[in-house]
Design an enzyme around this catalytic site. Sequence first.
Site, PDB file in Angstrom:
ATOM      1  N   GLU A 134      33.969   4.268 -35.590  1.00  9.46           N
ATOM      2  CA  GLU A 134      34.723   3.234 -36.296  1.00  9.46           C
ATOM      3  C   GLU A 134      35.505   3.785 -37.484  1.00  9.46           C
ATOM      4  O   GLU A 134      36.465   3.172 -37.952  1.00  9.46           O
ATOM      5  CB  GLU A 134      33.787   2.118 -36.765  1.00  9.46           C
ATOM      6  CG  GLU A 134      33.050   2.355 -38.070  1.00  9.46           C
ATOM      7  CD  GLU A 134      31.901   3.359 -37.989  1.00  9.46           C
ATOM      8  OE1 GLU A 134      31.334   3.737 -39.036  1.00  9.46           O
ATOM      9  OE2 GLU A 134      31.556   3.765 -36.866  1.00  9.46           O
ATOM     10  N   HIS A 148      29.948   7.946 -35.688  1.00  8.08           N
ATOM     11  CA  HIS A 148      30.637   6.766 -36.232  1.00  8.08           C
ATOM     12  C   HIS A 148      32.098   6.747 -35.795  1.00  8.08           C
ATOM     13  O   HIS A 148      32.994   7.134 -36.553  1.00  8.08           O
ATOM     14  CB  HIS A 148      30.534   6.749 -37.761  1.00  8.08           C
ATOM     15  CG  HIS A 148      29.193   6.367 -38.271  1.00  8.08           C
ATOM     16  ND1 HIS A 148      28.869   5.072 -38.625  1.00  8.08           N
ATOM     17  CD2 HIS A 148      28.070   7.098 -38.446  1.00  8.08           C
ATOM     18  CE1 HIS A 148      27.594   5.031 -39.017  1.00  8.08           C
ATOM     19  NE2 HIS A 148      27.093   6.243 -38.919  1.00  8.08           N
ATOM     20  N   CYS A 163      25.332   4.165 -34.095  1.00  5.26           N
ATOM     21  CA  CYS A 163      24.333   4.716 -35.012  1.00  5.26           C
ATOM     22  C   CYS A 163      23.043   3.889 -34.952  1.00  5.26           C
ATOM     23  O   CYS A 163      22.305   3.960 -33.984  1.00  5.26           O
ATOM     24  CB  CYS A 163      24.897   4.824 -36.422  1.00  5.26           C
ATOM     25  SG  CYS A 163      23.936   5.925 -37.504  1.00  5.26           S
TER      26      CYS A 163
END
Length: 263
Positions: free
Chosen positions: A234, A232, A124
């Site tokens: 993660e 994202h 990001c």
Amino acid sequence: MSNNNTGNTQNAKRKPVVLMPMGAQERKGHDYQVMTKKYMSPLVEISGCVPLLAPTCFGTEDLEQYLSMVDGVYLTGAGSNIDPALYGQENLTPDKSQDRDRDLFDLPLIRAALDMGLPLFGICRGMQELNVALGGDMHQKLYQTPGLNDHREDTTTPVAEQYADIHPVRLVPNTWLAELMQQDEIPVNSLHGQGIKTLGKGLQALAHAEDGLVEAVHLPELPQFTLGVQWHPEWLAAQNPHSVRLFQAFGEACRNRAEQRSR
């Protein structure tokens, strides 16, 4: 003899160390340097690396020393935007927070890390920093740019809904990322108001959203692992096979770098 064996065992078990620059946050009148656990978890649990958190509020005097201690660099997302002055634009989002200390630490960090051959993974804001560090610029308001979609999350919904897969990205055919993902298109979440306008020097797109926005980039002319993604991965990474592949690949690149250093 036993001491030598112990040393060899310790070396064999040494995990790669990865630099993670932190960001500024103000809490009850105090200045904090922070890193969110959701970014650290897949680095530790999937990549098999040790995070080294670096404060970005003290300038770049110790930058070379930080880089001398690590086997990779991992640039995370954040709630702040990059200062548009750093890519030659006026600030069109003055209501949005900025973190100029992080900007002024991460941009030279990126250039130095790439010169050193360190693997680099940006998420990001981290991908946007990579672009700006190499001379690219940004769409500051995707949601007001003709032909582009609104890529922001709905902040009125629960966090799990904000991070849910919301649109597909099409992977550029015959690239290492398409091969790694084992398909031409993957679903991703979307939580950003800004995006890449002009690619920085040497960067090439690896994936695009439905509206054509660049969603992943790399530096094909460099031998080391370089990847920036706009989504994202993660978030609940262990439950997402695409995220697992990304973090495994980054971890392997960092292990290879660590082995090279130990020779």
